[in-house]
Design an enzyme around this catalytic site. Structure first.
Site, mmCIF file in Angstrom:
data_model
loop_
_atom_site.group_PDB
_atom_site.id
_atom_site.type_symbol
_atom_site.label_atom_id
_atom_site.label_comp_id
_atom_site.label_asym_id
_atom_site.label_seq_id
_atom_site.Cartn_x
_atom_site.Cartn_y
_atom_site.Cartn_z
ATOM 1 N N GLY A 167 0.813 -1.212 0.000
ATOM 2 C CA GLY A 167 0.000 0.000 0.000
ATOM 3 C C GLY A 167 0.847 1.262 0.000
ATOM 4 O O GLY A 167 0.526 2.239 -0.684
ATOM 5 N N ASP A 168 1.936 1.248 0.760
ATOM 6 C CA ASP A 168 2.856 2.389 0.775
ATOM 7 C C ASP A 168 3.496 2.581 -0.593
ATOM 8 O O ASP A 168 3.688 3.711 -1.061
ATOM 9 C CB ASP A 168 3.949 2.179 1.824
ATOM 10 C CG ASP A 168 3.385 1.764 3.175
ATOM 11 O OD1 ASP A 168 2.301 2.251 3.539
ATOM 12 O OD2 ASP A 168 4.028 0.937 3.843
#
Length: 305
Positions: free
Chosen positions: A250-251
């Site tokens: 996600g990052d």
């Protein structure tokens, strides 16, 4: 310039054990130690894509020194505030048992240290991007992200928020440039379980109505959705590949989106760059390299481009 804030960074000790058993001495067959924290992950992937950034946050003790050293090794400028007491946390992650980890507590952050962070943020200029990512330690007020955004209001700074629950919800009225919940986090904001892409789009638009300019929703193997401020909705299934490690995916999506947007100021390109970066990290042992992201990007069917 892009700045990322990680309020409780860590050293992640990632250990693999063959035939792990409870109640006996187990011996590692592989071990990897990395700097951890959502904002730091964003900075590292940005660096892998050729974009310099500055990592902000708090460090303490010998572990804090090691976090800063390793971050600098990864072509990220570390500008952490050193705390006088405590040590930065160590997170223990056992790869042999999926999802098993023990996260440390981290040091207490006092008002003096918080004021120093605010002073650093005062140096941001119009056109800069600020990424506020991850949970916050209990020693900080639960509206810290909103306070930061209020302090920077009317300065033409694009703020990205990657958080959950109330921490994210309270920032919406401040009109963040981008928020990135996953589909489970999006559903939790409204007390529902989302079952398909149409529902994800509908609730993402609700967050946009509440103030978010762009809403990027990661959906794991189902791909991703972007409800953009230009009125367009972009969707795509996930590219084909073998899931190796979902930590940091996600990052990486946030970093890819920002890299794509800075390159062309085009939301379709930013969306596919985000999806490519998130997927490339999921297919890798660690955060994706620039070459890995480019390979996945080329494999995507870039609808609308």
């Amino acid at each position: 310039m892009i700045y990322t804030v990680t309020l409780n960074p860590s050293l992640d000790d990632i250990v693999s054990v063959d035939d792990f058993r409870l109640g006996v001495t187990n011996r590692a067959c592989a071990e990897l130690m990395l700097p951890g924290g959502k904002g730091i992950n964003v900075s590292i992937v940005l660096g892998n894509l050729g974009i310099r950034s500055t990592a902000l946050g708090f460090i303490a003790g010998f572990t804090g020194d090691e976090i800063a050293r390793r971050v600098e090794q990864m072509h990220v400028r570390a500008d952490f505030i050193r705390l006088e007491a405590g040590i930065s946390r160590i997170n223990f992650k056992l790869r042999s048992v999926d999802g098993t980890e023990i996260n440390g507590m981290g040091p207490a952050i006092d008002e003096k240290a918080l004021a120093l962070l605010m002073e650093k943020l005062d140096d941001l200029c119009a056109g800069d991007i600020l990424v506020l990512a991850g949970s916050i330690p209990p020693s900080l007020p639960d509206d810290i992200y909103s306070r930061i955004m209020d302090r920077l209001a009317d300065r033409d700074i694009r703020v990205v928020v990657d958080a959950t629950g109330k921490l994210l919800r309270d920032t919406l009225s401040r009109r963040p440039f981008l928020i990135k919940p996953n589909n489970h986090e999006l559903g939790a904001l409204f007390g529902v379980e989302l079952s398909g892409r149409d529902e994800v789009v509908a609730y993402a638009k609700e967050l946009q109505d509440r103030g978010a300019r762009n809403v990027l929703v990661s959906m794991g193997a189902a791909g991703a959705v972007l409800v953009a401020e230009n009125g367009q909705v972009y969707t795509s299934p996930a590219p084909a590949g073998r899931l190796v490690n979902s930590v940091g995916a996600g990052d990486s999506m946030v970093a890819g989106f920002l890299a794509g947007w800075l390159e062309r100021k085009d939301y379709a390109h930013a969306f596919y760059m985000g999806l490519a970066a998130g997927s490339a990290s999921a297919f890798s042992e660690y955060l994706a390299t620039g070459a890995e992201v480019e390979n996945v990007y080329r494999s995507l069917k870039k609808c609308g481009e």
